[in-house]
Design a protein around this motif. Structure first.
Motif, PDB file in Angstrom:
ATOM      1  N   PRO A  94       7.217   5.835  -3.402  1.00  0.00           N
ATOM      2  CA  PRO A  94       8.339   4.959  -3.744  1.00  0.00           C
ATOM      3  C   PRO A  94       8.017   3.934  -4.835  1.00  0.00           C
ATOM      4  O   PRO A  94       8.922   3.359  -5.432  1.00  0.00           O
ATOM      5  CB  PRO A  94       8.676   4.272  -2.424  1.00  0.00           C
ATOM      6  N   GLU A  95       6.751   3.746  -5.141  1.00  0.00           N
ATOM      7  CA  GLU A  95       6.356   2.787  -6.166  1.00  0.00           C
ATOM      8  C   GLU A  95       6.198   3.420  -7.545  1.00  0.00           C
ATOM      9  O   GLU A  95       5.814   2.751  -8.492  1.00  0.00           O
ATOM     10  CB  GLU A  95       5.060   2.095  -5.752  1.00  0.00           C
ATOM     11  N   SER A  96       6.468   4.731  -7.644  1.00  0.00           N
ATOM     12  CA  SER A  96       6.292   5.436  -8.913  1.00  0.00           C
ATOM     13  C   SER A  96       7.411   6.453  -9.105  1.00  0.00           C
ATOM     14  O   SER A  96       7.856   7.086  -8.150  1.00  0.00           O
ATOM     15  CB  SER A  96       4.942   6.154  -8.930  1.00  0.00           C
ATOM     16  N   ASP A  97       7.857   6.614 -10.346  1.00  0.00           N
ATOM     17  CA  ASP A  97       8.857   7.636 -10.656  1.00  0.00           C
ATOM     18  C   ASP A  97       8.224   9.013 -10.802  1.00  0.00           C
ATOM     19  O   ASP A  97       8.860  10.019 -10.530  1.00  0.00           O
ATOM     20  CB  ASP A  97       9.600   7.291 -11.945  1.00  0.00           C
ATOM     21  N   SER A  98       6.963   9.079 -11.254  1.00  0.00           N
ATOM     22  CA  SER A  98       6.313  10.365 -11.484  1.00  0.00           C
ATOM     23  C   SER A  98       5.976  11.027 -10.146  1.00  0.00           C
ATOM     24  O   SER A  98       5.710  10.376  -9.147  1.00  0.00           O
ATOM     25  CB  SER A  98       5.061  10.204 -12.340  1.00  0.00           C
ATOM     26  N   VAL A  99       6.020  12.372 -10.157  1.00  0.00           N
ATOM     27  CA  VAL A  99       5.832  13.143  -8.932  1.00  0.00           C
ATOM     28  C   VAL A  99       4.775  14.225  -9.172  1.00  0.00           C
ATOM     29  O   VAL A  99       5.028  15.195  -9.881  1.00  0.00           O
ATOM     30  CB  VAL A  99       7.157  13.811  -8.494  1.00  0.00           C
ATOM     31  N   PRO A 100       3.576  14.079  -8.580  1.00  0.00           N
ATOM     32  CA  PRO A 100       2.566  15.127  -8.679  1.00  0.00           C
ATOM     33  C   PRO A 100       3.004  16.375  -7.897  1.00  0.00           C
ATOM     34  O   PRO A 100       3.539  16.255  -6.794  1.00  0.00           O
ATOM     35  CB  PRO A 100       1.322  14.505  -8.038  1.00  0.00           C
ATOM     36  N   VAL A 101       2.757  17.539  -8.480  1.00  0.00           N
ATOM     37  CA  VAL A 101       3.154  18.803  -7.861  1.00  0.00           C
ATOM     38  C   VAL A 101       1.956  19.745  -7.854  1.00  0.00           C
ATOM     39  O   VAL A 101       1.259  19.883  -8.860  1.00  0.00           O
ATOM     40  CB  VAL A 101       4.326  19.462  -8.638  1.00  0.00           C
ATOM     41  N   PHE A 102       1.727  20.407  -6.707  1.00  0.00           N
ATOM     42  CA  PHE A 102       0.654  21.388  -6.613  1.00  0.00           C
ATOM     43  C   PHE A 102       1.071  22.462  -5.619  1.00  0.00           C
ATOM     44  O   PHE A 102       2.031  22.277  -4.862  1.00  0.00           O
ATOM     45  CB  PHE A 102      -0.680  20.737  -6.227  1.00  0.00           C
ATOM     46  N   THR A 103       0.359  23.589  -5.630  1.00  0.00           N
ATOM     47  CA  THR A 103       0.688  24.666  -4.697  1.00  0.00           C
ATOM     48  C   THR A 103       0.060  24.368  -3.349  1.00  0.00           C
ATOM     49  O   THR A 103      -0.862  23.557  -3.237  1.00  0.00           O
ATOM     50  CB  THR A 103       0.168  26.036  -5.187  1.00  0.00           C
ATOM     51  N   GLU A 104       0.535  25.047  -2.318  1.00  0.00           N
ATOM     52  CA  GLU A 104      -0.033  24.845  -0.989  1.00  0.00           C
ATOM     53  C   GLU A 104      -1.497  25.300  -0.933  1.00  0.00           C
ATOM     54  O   GLU A 104      -2.240  24.868  -0.060  1.00  0.00           O
ATOM     55  CB  GLU A 104       0.798  25.553   0.075  1.00  0.00           C
ATOM     56  N   ALA A 105      -1.910  26.128  -1.898  1.00  0.00           N
ATOM     57  CA  ALA A 105      -3.309  26.553  -1.979  1.00  0.00           C
ATOM     58  C   ALA A 105      -4.169  25.523  -2.716  1.00  0.00           C
ATOM     59  O   ALA A 105      -5.379  25.661  -2.796  1.00  0.00           O
ATOM     60  CB  ALA A 105      -3.410  27.904  -2.680  1.00  0.00           C
ATOM     61  N   GLY A 106      -3.522  24.488  -3.271  1.00  0.00           N
ATOM     62  CA  GLY A 106      -4.262  23.426  -3.941  1.00  0.00           C
ATOM     63  C   GLY A 106      -4.315  23.524  -5.453  1.00  0.00           C
ATOM     64  O   GLY A 106      -4.940  22.706  -6.102  1.00  0.00           O
ATOM     65  N   THR A 107      -3.647  24.501  -6.037  1.00  0.00           N
ATOM     66  CA  THR A 107      -3.630  24.639  -7.490  1.00  0.00           C
ATOM     67  C   THR A 107      -2.726  23.576  -8.106  1.00  0.00           C
ATOM     68  O   THR A 107      -1.584  23.399  -7.686  1.00  0.00           O
ATOM     69  CB  THR A 107      -3.104  26.031  -7.903  1.00  0.00           C
TER      70      THR A 107
END
Length: 60
Positions: free
Chosen positions: A15-28
């Protein structure tokens, strides 16, 4: 901070940042969406690149 799932993808919502990190469930690592509305665009770009890079014979 929370984790959310988009199929086989995980996103970190802070909630303190607009950016959203995205990764696969395998960790990629997939990348960082500039805001929550751009998550699906980032995932689509990752899937398109992955198909063309890793398996050129894979159909859409």
């Amino acid at each position: 901070m929370t984790l959310d799932r988009y199929g086989p993808y995980l996103v970190v919502l802070d909630p303190e940042s607009d950016s959203v990190p995205v990764f696969t469930e395998a960790g990629t690592w997939v990348g960082t969406a500039e805001h929550a509305d751009a998550i699906t665009d980032l995932i689509h770009a990752h899937e398109t690149c992955s198909r063309s890079t890793h398996d050129p014979d894979q159909k859409d």
